[in-house]
Motif scaffolding. Structure first.
Motif, PDB file in Angstrom:
ATOM      1  N   ASN A  51       0.807  -1.230   0.000  1.00  0.00           N
ATOM      2  CA  ASN A  51       0.000   0.000   0.000  1.00  0.00           C
ATOM      3  C   ASN A  51       0.836   1.273   0.000  1.00  0.00           C
ATOM      4  N   LYS A  63      -7.047   0.729  -3.052  1.00  0.00           N
ATOM      5  CA  LYS A  63      -8.439   0.575  -2.613  1.00  0.00           C
ATOM      6  C   LYS A  63      -9.304  -0.064  -3.693  1.00  0.00           C
ATOM      7  N   THR A  64      -8.936   0.089  -4.961  1.00  0.00           N
ATOM      8  CA  THR A  64      -9.752  -0.455  -6.046  1.00  0.00           C
ATOM      9  C   THR A  64      -9.066  -1.594  -6.801  1.00  0.00           C
TER      10      THR A  64
END
Length: 84
Positions: A51, A63-64
């Motif tokens: 991340n 996040k996607t």
């Protein structure tokens, strides 16, 4: 017949190979092909790298982005046989 003499002579003046210490992998871990470390010991360390370092550098929105996991044997990572 003496094979040592000719082999020894053929090696004279050549650069010696430096042995690297082996990398010992844990029995279970998380591996990513572009990670700077060989493996991550737990999910927390993996997702922290993924991340905060990998996704921003690669232009990925964590996040996607989908997550895909593949189970490999330790021997595939040791021999770098991870391309199939």
């Amino acid at each position: 017949q003496d094979y040592v003499g000719p082999v020894k002579e053929s090696m004279m003046g050549k650069e010696k190979v430096v042995m690297e210490e082996p990398v010992l992998l844990p029995d279970t871990a998380i591996w990513h092909p572009v990670a700077p470390d060989m493996v991550f010991e737990n999910n927390e360390k993996y997702f922290q790298w993924y991340n905060n370092e990998h996704c921003p550098d690669a232009g990925i929105d964590p996040k996607t982005a989908p997550t895909v996991g593949i189970i490999l044997q330790k021997s595939h990572i040791n021999t770098k046989d991870d391309t199939h």
